[in-house]
Design an enzyme around this catalytic site. Structure first.
Site, PDB file in Angstrom:
ATOM      1  N   HIS A  86      -4.968  -3.283   6.202  1.00  0.00           N
ATOM      2  CA  HIS A  86      -4.707  -3.530   4.773  1.00  0.00           C
ATOM      3  C   HIS A  86      -6.059  -3.853   4.131  1.00  0.00           C
ATOM      4  O   HIS A  86      -6.409  -5.007   3.923  1.00  0.00           O
ATOM      5  CB  HIS A  86      -3.708  -4.685   4.622  1.00  0.00           C
ATOM      6  N   ASP A 125       0.840  -1.205   0.000  1.00  0.00           N
ATOM      7  CA  ASP A 125       0.000   0.000   0.000  1.00  0.00           C
ATOM      8  C   ASP A 125       0.877   1.258   0.000  1.00  0.00           C
ATOM      9  O   ASP A 125       0.580   2.235  -0.683  1.00  0.00           O
ATOM     10  CB  ASP A 125      -0.926  -0.016   1.226  1.00  0.00           C
TER      11      ASP A 125
HETATM   12  P1  NAD Z   1      -1.999 -18.659  -4.001  1.00  0.00           P
HETATM   13  O1  NAD Z   1      -3.319 -19.329  -3.889  1.00  0.00           O
HETATM   14  O2  NAD Z   1      -1.365 -18.539  -5.342  1.00  0.00           O
HETATM   15  O3  NAD Z   1      -0.958 -19.389  -3.049  1.00  0.00           O
HETATM   16  C1  NAD Z   1      -1.244 -19.665  -1.722  1.00  0.00           C
HETATM   17  C2  NAD Z   1      -0.490 -20.929  -1.377  1.00  0.00           C
HETATM   18  O4  NAD Z   1      -0.658 -21.150   0.015  1.00  0.00           O
HETATM   19  C3  NAD Z   1      -1.017 -22.173  -2.101  1.00  0.00           C
HETATM   20  O5  NAD Z   1       0.058 -22.807  -2.792  1.00  0.00           O
HETATM   21  C4  NAD Z   1      -1.550 -23.043  -0.976  1.00  0.00           C
HETATM   22  O6  NAD Z   1      -1.345 -24.426  -1.203  1.00  0.00           O
HETATM   23  C5  NAD Z   1      -0.718 -22.549   0.211  1.00  0.00           C
HETATM   24  N1  NAD Z   1      -1.302 -22.833   1.520  1.00  0.00           N
HETATM   25  C6  NAD Z   1      -2.601 -22.823   1.875  1.00  0.00           C
HETATM   26  N2  NAD Z   1      -2.732 -23.177   3.172  1.00  0.00           N
HETATM   27  C7  NAD Z   1      -1.485 -23.391   3.638  1.00  0.00           C
HETATM   28  C8  NAD Z   1      -0.967 -23.781   4.891  1.00  0.00           C
HETATM   29  N3  NAD Z   1      -1.763 -24.016   5.941  1.00  0.00           N
HETATM   30  N4  NAD Z   1       0.369 -23.885   5.022  1.00  0.00           N
HETATM   31  C9  NAD Z   1       1.203 -23.658   3.985  1.00  0.00           C
HETATM   32  N5  NAD Z   1       0.755 -23.316   2.755  1.00  0.00           N
HETATM   33  C10 NAD Z   1      -0.561 -23.169   2.592  1.00  0.00           C
HETATM   34  O7  NAD Z   1      -2.154 -17.216  -3.317  1.00  0.00           O
HETATM   35  P2  NAD Z   1      -1.184 -15.960  -3.417  1.00  0.00           P
HETATM   36  O8  NAD Z   1      -1.607 -15.130  -4.584  1.00  0.00           O
HETATM   37  O9  NAD Z   1       0.225 -16.400  -3.328  1.00  0.00           O
HETATM   38  O10 NAD Z   1      -1.641 -15.141  -2.116  1.00  0.00           O
HETATM   39  C11 NAD Z   1      -1.398 -15.648  -0.825  1.00  0.00           C
HETATM   40  C12 NAD Z   1      -2.041 -14.757   0.226  1.00  0.00           C
HETATM   41  O11 NAD Z   1      -1.453 -13.464   0.218  1.00  0.00           O
HETATM   42  C13 NAD Z   1      -3.540 -14.527   0.008  1.00  0.00           C
HETATM   43  O12 NAD Z   1      -4.213 -14.562   1.252  1.00  0.00           O
HETATM   44  C14 NAD Z   1      -3.589 -13.134  -0.575  1.00  0.00           C
HETATM   45  O13 NAD Z   1      -4.830 -12.503  -0.376  1.00  0.00           O
HETATM   46  C15 NAD Z   1      -2.483 -12.474   0.221  1.00  0.00           C
HETATM   47  N6  NAD Z   1      -1.948 -11.214  -0.321  1.00  0.00           N
HETATM   48  C16 NAD Z   1      -1.636 -10.242   0.600  1.00  0.00           C
HETATM   49  C17 NAD Z   1      -1.100  -9.033   0.156  1.00  0.00           C
HETATM   50  C18 NAD Z   1      -0.756  -7.938   1.132  1.00  0.00           C
HETATM   51  O14 NAD Z   1      -0.419  -6.830   0.685  1.00  0.00           O
HETATM   52  N7  NAD Z   1      -0.804  -8.157   2.444  1.00  0.00           N
HETATM   53  C19 NAD Z   1      -0.884  -8.833  -1.211  1.00  0.00           C
HETATM   54  C20 NAD Z   1      -1.214  -9.848  -2.099  1.00  0.00           C
HETATM   55  C21 NAD Z   1      -1.758 -11.048  -1.629  1.00  0.00           C
HETATM   56  C1  LMR Z   2      -3.621  -6.696  -2.584  1.00  0.00           C
HETATM   57  O1  LMR Z   2      -3.730  -5.660  -1.934  1.00  0.00           O
HETATM   58  O2  LMR Z   2      -3.318  -6.706  -3.789  1.00  0.00           O
HETATM   59  C2  LMR Z   2      -3.827  -8.011  -1.874  1.00  0.00           C
HETATM   60  O3  LMR Z   2      -4.181  -7.820  -0.548  1.00  0.00           O
HETATM   61  C3  LMR Z   2      -4.746  -8.912  -2.573  1.00  0.00           C
HETATM   62  C4  LMR Z   2      -6.184  -8.460  -2.425  1.00  0.00           C
HETATM   63  O4  LMR Z   2      -7.037  -9.288  -2.075  1.00  0.00           O
HETATM   64  O5  LMR Z   2      -6.437  -7.280  -2.656  1.00  0.00           O
END
Ligand code: NAD
Ligand code: LMR
Length: 327
Positions: free
Chosen positions: A189, A161
């Site tokens: 967030h 952000d």
């Molecule tokens: P994704 O689905 O591509 O990958 C997530 C992975 O986590 C999968 O491979 C899954 O098998 C694994 N997983 C699920 N449960 C698990 C567990 N208990 N232990 C270990 N691994 C586990 O998703 P992504 O695009 O990589 O996103 C992951 C997370 O990050 C999501 O919750 C997404 O919303 C979040 N995210 C946060 C931000 C932020 O700014 N804070 C930004 C982008 C995404």
């Molecule tokens: C983002 O900000 O891109 C991530 O938190 C993914 C989402 O769900 O927005």
């Protein structure tokens, strides 16, 4: 040669993992002279563990001089063993039309178990960074399970952000990105977050003296930054991954760089009116590698105060929603 850092990464075979691991192994996160051992943790699903093996093969095929070992496991007790850094990404991402808070009940459970295991087996100096959404509240859940590691060791990511806000201000002012400094993210967030534009500077001058369009700052600017994740999902059909991985590199790099000033979601002790015991974005200064102090005393006008109150309310509501998950 320094002792390798053990870096545990959950969700290592996921989208963010695929953009992140190569940058950790190349030295972008911990520096060009810091070897690492990657401890990759995935869900206990055959197809996922096979995908993880493929990622590990690719890491080997990069011949990164700093990469001193790779652990692949679905057992958190193995994956977090002696870890100096625990990067908690593994969780469901939201799809179109969902809010991050919609993930709370499903994803929150993951962080109970992981918080406990980290507390039991990670290194004495362990630091935990939560990315999996809703990141602030998941971080609070994980920290609540810890008896040994203090809550300050648990931070959640609002750096994406901050980076988004920096770019938006630079584009509006028509200046190079590097001219924008001290833009911090307060609160959750989520769309309620507050990018505190009045504290930012552009070429050393207050941002509000360069961008005098207050209606834009209070309206579209806050809205674009707050809803950027949804905009990426709408465009890509998938949630942001490379920019999230990049933000996590920035989050940790700043956190290991004494003097760095940056936004982290950390446990509130009442700072800026946030309820004690919610994890809220705020500006911090890194003191020693892995440790920080909250920068207090930024003045807030009435608009800023109303934004802080709204994002605090949402954090308090999320906490109430997962009350049974907090130890
Ligand atoms: P994704 O689905 O591509 O990958 C997530 C992975 O986590 C999968 O491979 C899954 O098998 C694994 N997983 C699920 N449960 C698990 C567990 N208990 N232990 C270990 N691994 C586990 O998703 P992504 O695009 O990589 O996103 C992951 C997370 O990050 C999501 O919750 C997404 O919303 C979040 N995210 C946060 C931000 C932020 O700014 N804070 C930004 C982008 C995404
Ligand atoms: C983002 O900000 O891109 C991530 O938190 C993914 C989402 O769900 O927005």
């Amino acid at each position: 040669m320094k002792t390798p850092l053990r870096v545990a990464v959950t969700g290592a075979a996921g989208q963010i993992g695929y953009s992140l691991l190569f940058r950790i192994a190349s030295g972008a996160m911990f520096g060009p002279d810091q070897p690492v051992i990657l401890q990759l943790i995935e869900a206990p699903v055959e197809k996922v563990m096979l995908a993880l093996a493929g990622v590990a093969m690719e890491l080997e095929d990069c011949a990164f001089p700093l990469l001193k070992g790779i652990v692949q496991t679905s057992d958190p007790a193995i994956g977090f063993k002696d870890a100096n850094w625990c990067l908690l990404i593994g969780a469901k991402p939201r799809g179109p039309g969902m809010e991050r808070a919609d993930l709370l009940k499903d994803n929150g459970k993951i962080f109970i178990g992981q918080g406990r295991v980290i507390d039991a087996v990670a290194a004495a100096d362990a630091r935990v960074c939560v990315v999996g959404n809703p990141a602030n509240t998941n971080c609070m859940i994980a920290a609540s399970q810890a008896k040994r590691l203090p809550p300050e060791r648990f931070t959640a990511m609002v750096r994406l952000d901050q980076n988004r806000a920096q770019t938006q201000l630079a584009q509006k002012a028509g200046v190079d990105l590097t001219a924008v400094k001290d833009i911090f993210i307060y609160g959750n967030h989520s769309p309620s977050m507050f990018p505190a534009y009045a504290q930012a500077t552009i070429n050393g001058k207050p941002a509000t003296s360069v961008i005098t369009d207050t209606a834009w700052l209070q309206g579209p600017f806050c809205e674009i930054v707050g809803k950027r994740g949804a905009a990426v999902i709408a465009a890509r059909g998938l949630s942001s991954a490379a920019s999230a991985a990049n933000a996590l590199v920035d989050h940790v790099r700043s956190l290991v760089t004494p003097g760095a000033i940056h936004s982290l979601a950390v446990k509130s002790n009442g700072h800026y009116g946030f309820d004690a015991n919610v994890w809220a974005g705020m500006p911090v200064r890194t003191t020693t590698p892995g440790s920080y102090e909250v920068i207090t005393g930024h003045a807030m006008d009435d608009f800023a105060k109303s934004k802080l109150a709204a994002t605090n309310k949402e954090l308090v509501e999320e906490r109430a929603f997962v009350a049974e998950m907090i130890a």
